[in-house]
Design an enzyme around this catalytic site. Structure first.
Site, short mmCIF file in Angstrom:
data_model
loop_
_atom_site.label_atom_id
_atom_site.label_comp_id
_atom_site.label_asym_id
_atom_site.label_seq_id
_atom_site.Cartn_x
_atom_site.Cartn_y
_atom_site.Cartn_z
N LYS A 122 0.61 -1.30 0.11
CA LYS A 122 0.16 0.28 -0.06
C LYS A 122 0.93 1.23 -0.37
CE LYS A 122 0.49 1.26 4.40
NZ LYS A 122 0.78 2.68 4.98
N THR B 125 -3.80 5.59 3.49
CA THR B 125 -2.28 6.01 3.33
C THR B 125 -2.84 6.57 1.71
OG1 THR B 125 -1.40 3.78 4.44
CG2 THR B 125 0.23 5.58 2.83
#
Length: 332
Positions: free
Chosen positions: A190, A247
């Site tokens: 990620k 994120t």
């Protein structure tokens, strides 16, 4: 299983935030920092001015510069940058007591070896029971007591249950899983995908492109997790999809802010200049690219980011290449 003391290795923002959580959970916490100024700051003012300014630490948290001082702790949280995990655990190994669990809290894939942090732990401290803590959690928010939920993965169900209960605090909620690989892959990849979302934001490509990158990036993350032996269900949880959404959606993320700068026209060197905290996606991207080649997993977004970071293509070249890929079924 009862844990009364916790040692936290690494006093960056996330390590300091986890020390705060452990103190709130009722543990006596010893936080280890390698930077003398961090030790001095916490001793003098109860604040980590270098990495987590403005947050006064719980009275149960103490600070040390020495890994040896953590030898008596019942539980270890390992939070150095992923690319320094091996050297840090090797240095701590002589002070580890057999049976003391090590919870790995750093997200990344080791460059060179292409190994996950659990594999690094198994090679450096084989006697340590392993767990992984990962999920959508900005250090500043966690340390200030804003609500957050994470995945705590442990192959030993009884140990995992004990760790989950031990690390639970009023505003910090761990959810138990048994799949360490899935938890680690989500957290590592990620960060690379967040750079892509930052590039899109900096380039002004719009919310539709942003949503597409998150969704197709999640497909890449899931494919790699399954290829390495993890479970798609784990990657769809807090440690994968949850962390990806957070994120990729806020400039608070060091990885997204790096991509934002690149999308706005800065070079990689300019975007990284003056940054004290590590953007793990920058460090892990080359390893993700190699791992994709090794496993044969299709990861076009992650590979495009790695190419930009390596100077092998431009931001516009990355965008053009992704948009000109052959059309395909969504499930593949």
């Amino acid at each position: 299983m009862e844990f009364r003391t916790a040692g936290v290795i690494g006093a960056g923002a996330w390590g300091t935030a986890l020390a705060q959580v452990a103190g709130w959970a009722g543990l006596d916490v010893l936080l280890q920092a390698r930077e003398p100024e961090v030790v001095d700051s916490i001793r003098a003012r109860r604040i980590n001015e270098a990495f987590l300014p403005g947050v006064v630490l719980d009275s149960r948290v103490s600070i040390t510069a020495e890994l040896a001082d953590l030898a008596a702790c019942d539980l270890i949280l390992a939070v150095p940058p992923a690319q320094h995990m091996r050297s840090t655990l090797t240095a701590f190994a002589p002070h580890h007591r057999i049976g003391v669990p090590v919870v790995l809290c750093s997200k990344g894939i080791e460059r060179g070896s292409l190994k996950l942090m659990t594999e690094v732990l198994a090679e450096t401290i084989p006697a340590a029971p392993a767990a992984v803590l990962s999920g959508p959690s900005f250090a500043g928010e966690v340390a200030r007591g804003l609500p957050s939920a994470v995945t705590l993965a442990c192959a030993d169900t009884a140990l995992g249950q004990a760790l989950m209960e031990t690390l639970s605090a009023p505003t910090f909620r761990p959810y138990l899983a048994s799949d360490l690989i899935g938890a680690e892959v989500g957290g590592a990849i990620k960060n690379v995908l967040a750079i892509a979302c930052g590039i899109s934001e900096g380039r002004g490509l719009g919310r539709s492109a942003h949503a597409a990158l998150i969704t197709r990036g999640f497909a890449e993350m899931t494919r790699m997790g399954v290829a390495l032996g993890g479970e798609a269900e784990t990657v769809a949880g807090l440690c994968g999809l949850g962390d990806l959404v957070l994120t990729c959606s806020s400039p608070q993320s060091r990885n997204m802010s790096l991509g934002l700068a690149l999308g706005q026209g800065q070079s990689v060197e300019q975007a990284l200049a003056g940054k004290r905290s590590v953007a793990e996606g920058y460090e892990s991207a080359p390893a993700v690219r190699e791992l994709a080649a090794k496993t044969g997993v299709d990861m076009p977004i992650s590979l495009a980011v790695a190419d930009v970071l390596a100077g092998e293509t431009t931001v516009q070249g990355m965008i053009d290449a992704l948009l000109s890929r052959p059309l395909k079924a969504e499930r593949h």
